[in-house]
Design an enzyme around this catalytic site. Structure first.
Site, PDB file in Angstrom:
ATOM      1  N   TYR A 109       0.872  -1.171   0.000  1.00  0.00           N
ATOM      2  CA  TYR A 109       0.000   0.000   0.000  1.00  0.00           C
ATOM      3  C   TYR A 109       0.910   1.221   0.000  1.00  0.00           C
ATOM      4  O   TYR A 109       1.430   1.642   1.017  1.00  0.00           O
ATOM      5  CB  TYR A 109      -0.920  -0.025   1.225  1.00  0.00           C
ATOM      6  CG  TYR A 109      -1.785   1.206   1.383  1.00  0.00           C
ATOM      7  CD1 TYR A 109      -2.421   1.779   0.283  1.00  0.00           C
ATOM      8  CD2 TYR A 109      -1.978   1.795   2.626  1.00  0.00           C
ATOM      9  CE1 TYR A 109      -3.214   2.902   0.413  1.00  0.00           C
ATOM     10  CE2 TYR A 109      -2.770   2.917   2.777  1.00  0.00           C
ATOM     11  CZ  TYR A 109      -3.386   3.465   1.669  1.00  0.00           C
ATOM     12  OH  TYR A 109      -4.177   4.588   1.804  1.00  0.00           O
ATOM     13  N   ASP A 148      -2.309  -1.261  -4.033  1.00  0.00           N
ATOM     14  CA  ASP A 148      -2.668   0.111  -4.380  1.00  0.00           C
ATOM     15  C   ASP A 148      -1.380   0.923  -4.389  1.00  0.00           C
ATOM     16  O   ASP A 148      -0.824   1.230  -3.338  1.00  0.00           O
ATOM     17  CB  ASP A 148      -3.657   0.642  -3.337  1.00  0.00           C
ATOM     18  CG  ASP A 148      -3.995   2.110  -3.524  1.00  0.00           C
ATOM     19  OD1 ASP A 148      -3.534   2.713  -4.514  1.00  0.00           O
ATOM     20  OD2 ASP A 148      -4.708   2.659  -2.661  1.00  0.00           O
ATOM     21  N   ASN A 150      -1.162   3.950  -5.597  1.00  0.00           N
ATOM     22  CA  ASN A 150      -1.507   5.378  -5.523  1.00  0.00           C
ATOM     23  C   ASN A 150      -0.930   6.189  -6.679  1.00  0.00           C
ATOM     24  O   ASN A 150      -0.463   7.319  -6.493  1.00  0.00           O
ATOM     25  CB  ASN A 150      -1.076   5.962  -4.172  1.00  0.00           C
ATOM     26  CG  ASN A 150      -2.215   5.950  -3.161  1.00  0.00           C
ATOM     27  OD1 ASN A 150      -3.320   6.353  -3.468  1.00  0.00           O
ATOM     28  ND2 ASN A 150      -1.935   5.454  -1.961  1.00  0.00           N
TER      29      ASN A 150
END
Length: 254
Positions: A109, A148, A150
């Protein structure tokens, strides 16, 4: 065949009865990687997942209710590792690694650069040290990493690229970080199966963005080139609800 899934659940407790549990029970991926769990395992009713045969490894942030990652696997990993081995980057529970017979699986993440790009410098540092971590693992055994990240890598990966060039998730610095991933010998699996527009994995809760499909592709499976022959399929499961993200999947042949 082995099905791997990755999903930013934006709080596992919040998503549990909004589609998360239904997806896991119905689809039962062989390995499930979760991001932004925002909980410690003892805070979550997980008896049903135990009944499905999942071995669970959690990496929780020191700050309660924040960040966090987890890997659930029906095949017990040979080894699991929390973090990347650098104290200054391992306080937020952002990485779990599971080692299997044929590959390392890294669940990440990635830090968000945040509004006003106040965390862009840290994000840029993170990209470099995380890539060094997976490259080192990849020398020993092929690496798949997912999660993820981002960042929407290319203009095709978000609905409004021109208006977002200076916003978190689409800055030149962040996109260069994913360029470096590709240069290091990792393949963006989804784009090998679908090179069209309109394929997103995150939508803001505002302005009916999901219904209008005004989104971003922030969630990925990256696969080491020397392991690519094992990849049979890659999908975005935009039909699955329960979070502002949807699951992404990777299918491996035996």
């Amino acid at each position: 065949m082995m099905k791997l899934a990755s999903w930013n659940v934006n709080g596992i407790r919040a998503s549990m009865d909004k589609g998360f549990r239904e997806y896991v029970e119905n689809d039962q991926p062989d390995i499930l990687c979760l991001q932004e769990t925002k909980a410690e395992p003892q805070q979550v009713d997980l008896g049903w997942a135990d009944d499905l045969g999942y071995h669970q490894t959690w990496n929780c942030a020191e700050k309660r209710g924040y960040s966090g990652t987890s890997i659930w696997s029906k095949v017990a990993p040979k080894k699991t590792t929390l973090g990347i081995g650098l104290e200054e980057h391992d306080h937020e529970g952002r990485v779990v690694t599971a080692t299997f017979d044929d590959f390392h699986l890294v669940n990440v993440y990635t830090p968000n650069s945040q509004r006003g790009l106040v965390r862009l410098d840290y994000r840029t540092q993170w990209d470099a040290v995380f890539l060094a971590y997976v490259k080192k693992l990849n020398r020993r055994k092929p690496v798949i990493f997912c999660g993820d990240v981002n960042c929407a890598h290319q203009e095709i990966d978000l609905a409004n690229p021109k208006s977002n060039r200076k916003n978190a998730g689409f800055t030149p610095e962040e996109r260069a970080g994913l360029d470096n991933v590709a240069k290091a010998g990792f393949i963006d699996s989804f784009r090998q199966f679908d090179d069209g527009p309109g394929n997103y994995t995150w939508w803001t809760y505002r302005m009916n963005a999901r219904e209008k499909n005004v989104g971003w592709r922030l969630d990925y499976f990256w696969v080491a080139k020397r392991f690519w022959e094992r990849v049979a399929d890659a999908k975005i499961r935009s039909d699955i609800h329960g979070s502002d993200h949807c699951p992404v999947e990777l299918v491996l042949s035996s």
